[in-house]
Design a protein around this motif. Structure first.
Motif, mmCIF file in Angstrom:
data_model
loop_
_atom_site.group_PDB
_atom_site.id
_atom_site.type_symbol
_atom_site.label_atom_id
_atom_site.label_comp_id
_atom_site.label_asym_id
_atom_site.label_seq_id
_atom_site.Cartn_x
_atom_site.Cartn_y
_atom_site.Cartn_z
ATOM 1 N N ARG A 124 0.845 -1.195 0.000
ATOM 2 C CA ARG A 124 0.000 0.000 0.000
ATOM 3 C C ARG A 124 0.876 1.239 0.000
ATOM 4 N NH1 ARG A 124 -5.018 -0.418 2.813
ATOM 5 N NH2 ARG A 124 -6.240 0.908 1.486
ATOM 6 N N LEU A 125 0.758 2.018 -1.077
ATOM 7 C CA LEU A 125 1.573 3.222 -1.198
ATOM 8 C C LEU A 125 1.054 4.328 -0.300
ATOM 9 C CD1 LEU A 125 2.124 3.255 -5.035
ATOM 10 C CD2 LEU A 125 3.918 3.266 -3.319
ATOM 11 N N PRO A 126 1.937 4.973 0.447
ATOM 12 C CA PRO A 126 1.530 6.128 1.246
ATOM 13 C C PRO A 126 1.350 7.339 0.328
ATOM 14 C CG PRO A 126 3.885 5.816 1.417
ATOM 15 C CD PRO A 126 3.365 4.679 0.595
ATOM 16 N N PRO A 127 0.815 8.438 0.838
ATOM 17 C CA PRO A 127 0.653 9.626 -0.009
ATOM 18 C C PRO A 127 1.979 10.170 -0.547
ATOM 19 C CG PRO A 127 -0.602 9.858 2.028
ATOM 20 C CD PRO A 127 0.238 8.628 2.168
ATOM 21 N N THR A 128 3.061 9.987 0.190
ATOM 22 C CA THR A 128 4.350 10.539 -0.213
ATOM 23 C C THR A 128 5.318 9.413 -0.558
ATOM 24 O OG1 THR A 128 4.039 12.415 1.271
ATOM 25 C CG2 THR A 128 6.264 12.003 0.515
ATOM 26 N N TYR A 129 5.821 9.445 -1.784
ATOM 27 C CA TYR A 129 6.868 8.524 -2.207
ATOM 28 C C TYR A 129 7.458 9.087 -3.495
ATOM 29 C CZ TYR A 129 3.459 6.723 -5.582
ATOM 30 O OH TYR A 129 2.541 6.612 -6.595
ATOM 31 N N ASN A 130 8.577 8.549 -3.935
ATOM 32 C CA ASN A 130 9.228 9.050 -5.138
ATOM 33 C C ASN A 130 8.521 8.441 -6.349
ATOM 34 O OD1 ASN A 130 11.057 9.381 -7.396
ATOM 35 N ND2 ASN A 130 12.550 10.067 -5.874
ATOM 36 N N ARG A 131 7.552 9.173 -6.843
ATOM 37 C CA ARG A 131 6.711 8.705 -7.953
ATOM 38 C C ARG A 131 7.544 8.402 -9.211
ATOM 39 N NH1 ARG A 131 2.618 10.990 -6.793
ATOM 40 N NH2 ARG A 131 0.908 9.573 -6.960
ATOM 41 N N LYS A 132 8.554 9.221 -9.498
ATOM 42 C CA LYS A 132 9.370 9.001 -10.695
ATOM 43 C C LYS A 132 10.139 7.685 -10.602
ATOM 44 C CE LYS A 132 12.816 11.082 -13.775
ATOM 45 N NZ LYS A 132 13.073 9.796 -14.350
ATOM 46 N N LEU A 133 10.774 7.427 -9.463
ATOM 47 C CA LEU A 133 11.525 6.184 -9.311
ATOM 48 C C LEU A 133 10.588 4.981 -9.412
ATOM 49 C CD1 LEU A 133 14.162 4.693 -8.762
ATOM 50 C CD2 LEU A 133 13.723 4.987 -6.311
ATOM 51 N N TYR A 134 9.442 5.059 -8.781
ATOM 52 C CA TYR A 134 8.450 3.974 -8.832
ATOM 53 C C TYR A 134 8.087 3.660 -10.285
ATOM 54 C CZ TYR A 134 3.898 1.686 -8.067
ATOM 55 O OH TYR A 134 2.829 0.824 -8.078
ATOM 56 N N ARG A 135 7.782 4.703 -11.055
ATOM 57 C CA ARG A 135 7.378 4.515 -12.439
ATOM 58 C C ARG A 135 8.552 4.038 -13.299
ATOM 59 N NH1 ARG A 135 2.388 6.779 -13.409
ATOM 60 N NH2 ARG A 135 2.809 7.331 -15.578
ATOM 61 N N ASP A 136 9.760 4.529 -13.033
ATOM 62 C CA ASP A 136 10.935 4.102 -13.795
ATOM 63 C C ASP A 136 11.221 2.616 -13.582
ATOM 64 O OD1 ASP A 136 11.330 6.592 -14.925
ATOM 65 O OD2 ASP A 136 13.084 7.092 -13.713
ATOM 66 N N ILE A 137 11.089 2.141 -12.348
ATOM 67 C CA ILE A 137 11.338 0.716 -12.077
ATOM 68 C C ILE A 137 10.320 -0.142 -12.818
ATOM 69 C CG2 ILE A 137 11.352 -1.086 -10.295
ATOM 70 C CD1 ILE A 137 12.466 1.055 -8.352
ATOM 71 N N LEU A 138 9.050 0.240 -12.763
ATOM 72 C CA LEU A 138 8.024 -0.526 -13.475
ATOM 73 C C LEU A 138 8.247 -0.486 -14.981
ATOM 74 C CD1 LEU A 138 4.795 0.399 -11.473
ATOM 75 C CD2 LEU A 138 6.151 -1.691 -11.333
ATOM 76 N N THR A 139 8.610 0.675 -15.506
ATOM 77 C CA THR A 139 8.873 0.809 -16.940
ATOM 78 C C THR A 139 10.045 -0.074 -17.352
ATOM 79 O OG1 THR A 139 8.026 3.070 -16.998
ATOM 80 C CG2 THR A 139 9.540 2.443 -18.758
#
Length: 201
Positions: A124-139
């Motif tokens: 469960r993602l909290p409201p604050t996290y590094n959105r760019k890194l999260y998306r880069d890893i998935l990509t």
């Protein structure tokens, strides 16, 4: 915070997002793979019980977009390094994967959440996290990015056009991409119209 992930590919692995302070003052959950991330080497924390670290990967990059004090923002090469490290940890049978960043809510949560998602685990993602890194890893892993709901922002243009420009530039700098802004005026306002056109978005 520990997330238990069960998948046919990796068996059971627990992910832990930790701050630098937690890593220095709290015991590790057991023999683990440790991913340390920070803006510079001075912010990489030494674990309280370093003997529990079986394998380690250190990455230096900033939470900010663009250059920040000579350190770059997260990139696909950082994402690839994290994926390769996690794959090696799984191959080596690591049951614990600890990710550390300065405050423990940006890069470490993003890494743990993306790795869990890749292996069909729940995080469960909290409201604050590094959105760019999260998306880069998935990509980089070839996974479809989760849909983000559209956020609509209505802003009344009442003051000087520079304020509208500042607001729009600030919105463009956010990591959340699926948004639109509706600027409205009490009547014809050519200055506001020029500002909106000038941002080319």
């Amino acid at each position: 915070m520990g997330i238990v992930l069960e998948s046919p590919q990796t068996g059971v692995m627990q992910f832990y997002a930790r701050s630098a302070e937690q890593l220095r003052t709290e015991s590790l959950p057991g023999r683990c793979a440790l991913l340390r991330m920070a803006d510079d080497e001075g912010l990489l924390a030494e674990p309280l019980d370093g003997d529990s670290v079986v394998m380690q990967c250190d990455l230096l990059f900033a939470d900010a977009e663009g250059d920040y004090g000579g350190v770059s923002a997260p990139s696909l090469s950082h994402a690839r390094a994290i994926l390769d490290f996690a794959d090696q940890a799984a191959e080596d049978g690591m049951e614990h994967f600890v990710a550390q960043c300065t405050a423990g809510i940006g890069r470490s949560v993003a890494a743990c959440a993306a790795l869990a998602r890749i292996h069909d685990g729940e995080f469960r993602l909290p409201p604050t996290y590094n959105r760019k890194l999260y998306r880069d890893i998935l990509t980089e892993a070839g996974r479809q990015l989760p849909a983000e709901p559209l956020v609509r922002i209505a802003v009344r243009v009442k003051y000087r056009p520079e304020r509208l420009l500042g607001f729009l530039v600030s919105m463009q700098a956010q990591r959340y991409d699926n948004w639109e802004c509706i600027a409205f005026t009490d009547g014809p306002n050519e200055d506001a119209h020029r500002v909106v056109v000038s941002v080319e978005d």
